[in-house]
Design an enzyme around this catalytic site. Structure first.
Site, PDB file in Angstrom:
ATOM      1  N   HIS A  80      28.129 -22.386 -23.057  1.00 42.81           N
ATOM      2  CA  HIS A  80      27.302 -22.298 -23.890  1.00 42.81           C
ATOM      3  C   HIS A  80      27.334 -23.984 -24.699  1.00 42.81           C
ATOM      4  CE1 HIS A  80      25.853 -18.056 -24.340  1.00 42.81           C
ATOM      5  NE2 HIS A  80      24.705 -18.792 -23.227  1.00 42.81           N
ATOM      6  N   GLU A  82      27.641 -24.770 -28.326  1.00 40.96           N
ATOM      7  CA  GLU A  82      27.998 -24.043 -28.973  1.00 40.96           C
ATOM      8  C   GLU A  82      29.792 -24.579 -28.480  1.00 40.96           C
ATOM      9  OE1 GLU A  82      25.655 -22.608 -27.688  1.00 40.96           O
ATOM     10  OE2 GLU A  82      25.105 -21.130 -29.664  1.00 40.96           O
ATOM     11  N   CYS A 106      25.431 -17.050 -29.978  1.00 43.53           N
ATOM     12  CA  CYS A 106      25.453 -15.896 -29.568  1.00 43.53           C
ATOM     13  C   CYS A 106      27.855 -15.217 -29.954  1.00 43.53           C
ATOM     14  CB  CYS A 106      25.709 -15.320 -27.858  1.00 43.53           C
ATOM     15  SG  CYS A 106      27.402 -16.249 -27.082  1.00 43.53           S
ATOM     16  N   CYS A 109      30.362 -17.309 -28.552  1.00 44.10           N
ATOM     17  CA  CYS A 109      30.271 -18.423 -28.947  1.00 44.10           C
ATOM     18  C   CYS A 109      30.577 -18.377 -31.031  1.00 44.10           C
ATOM     19  CB  CYS A 109      29.195 -19.220 -29.207  1.00 44.10           C
ATOM     20  SG  CYS A 109      28.319 -19.872 -27.324  1.00 44.10           S
TER      21      CYS A 109
HETATM   22 ZN   LIG Z   1      27.458 -18.745 -26.893  1.00 47.35          ZN
END
Ligand SMILES: [Zn+2]
Length: 162
Positions: A80, A82, A106, A109
């Site tokens: 992801h 982040e 999420c 993260c």
């Molecule tokens: Zn994430």
């Protein structure tokens, strides 16, 4: 006397804009997310977007999400935005920094955000707010004292010709 122009973009517009531009690098056909990490004194420290790790070809690894075997879906392989922004930073500590991201982080993260010492998260969209993953993310950030708030949309449109 000539005075300064007044229609310059705000810090929040600047950093959210950079996060959005970063998301445009994503090869994911369904979701493009970008992130930008900023120091307490408004210097950009790192950026990221969702994608596969180094060496994992965008042409060979799967981008789909509907196969029966998770081995053939993207989720096992994508990093992801982040997490990529955190991992891309090579300058030392992110303690006390601020993260701008186009989609609410999420739960995975959130763990990385907390452990990296990021203290503030500014998000643009929260379209998965009803999912357990995002609820768990907020639960952890609340417990860890990470402040998060939605970007205050100004409606400003910027066109960049490249
Ligand atoms: Zn994430």
């Amino acid at each position: 006397m000539t005075v300064k122009r007044n229609d310059y973009i705000s810090w929040d517009e600047y950093f959210m804009g950079v996060a959005m531009l970063s998301g445009q690098r994503s090869k994911d056909p369904s979701t493009q997310v970008g992130a930008c990490i900023v120091s307490a004194d408004n210097k950009i420290l790192s950026m990221g977007y969702n994608g596969f790790p180094k060496g994992c070809s965008d042409d060979e690894f799967p981008w789909g999400k509907g196969e029966d075997d998770p081995y053939d879906n993207k989720y096992f392989y994508t990093t992801h935005s982040e997490l990529n922004a955190i991992l891309n930073y090579r300058g030392g500590s992110l303690e006390g920094s601020k993260l701008y991201v186009t989609l609410f982080p999420c739960n995975e993260c959130a763990k990385a955000i907390i452990q990296a010492g990021i203290k503030t998260v500014v998000y643009f969209d929260d379209k998965y707010a009803d999912t357990s993953a995002v609820k768990a993310s907020k639960r952890m950030m609340d417990a860890a004292g990470v402040r998060y708030y939605q970007h205050n949309r100004t409606g400003r449109t910027i066109t960049i010709e490249l």
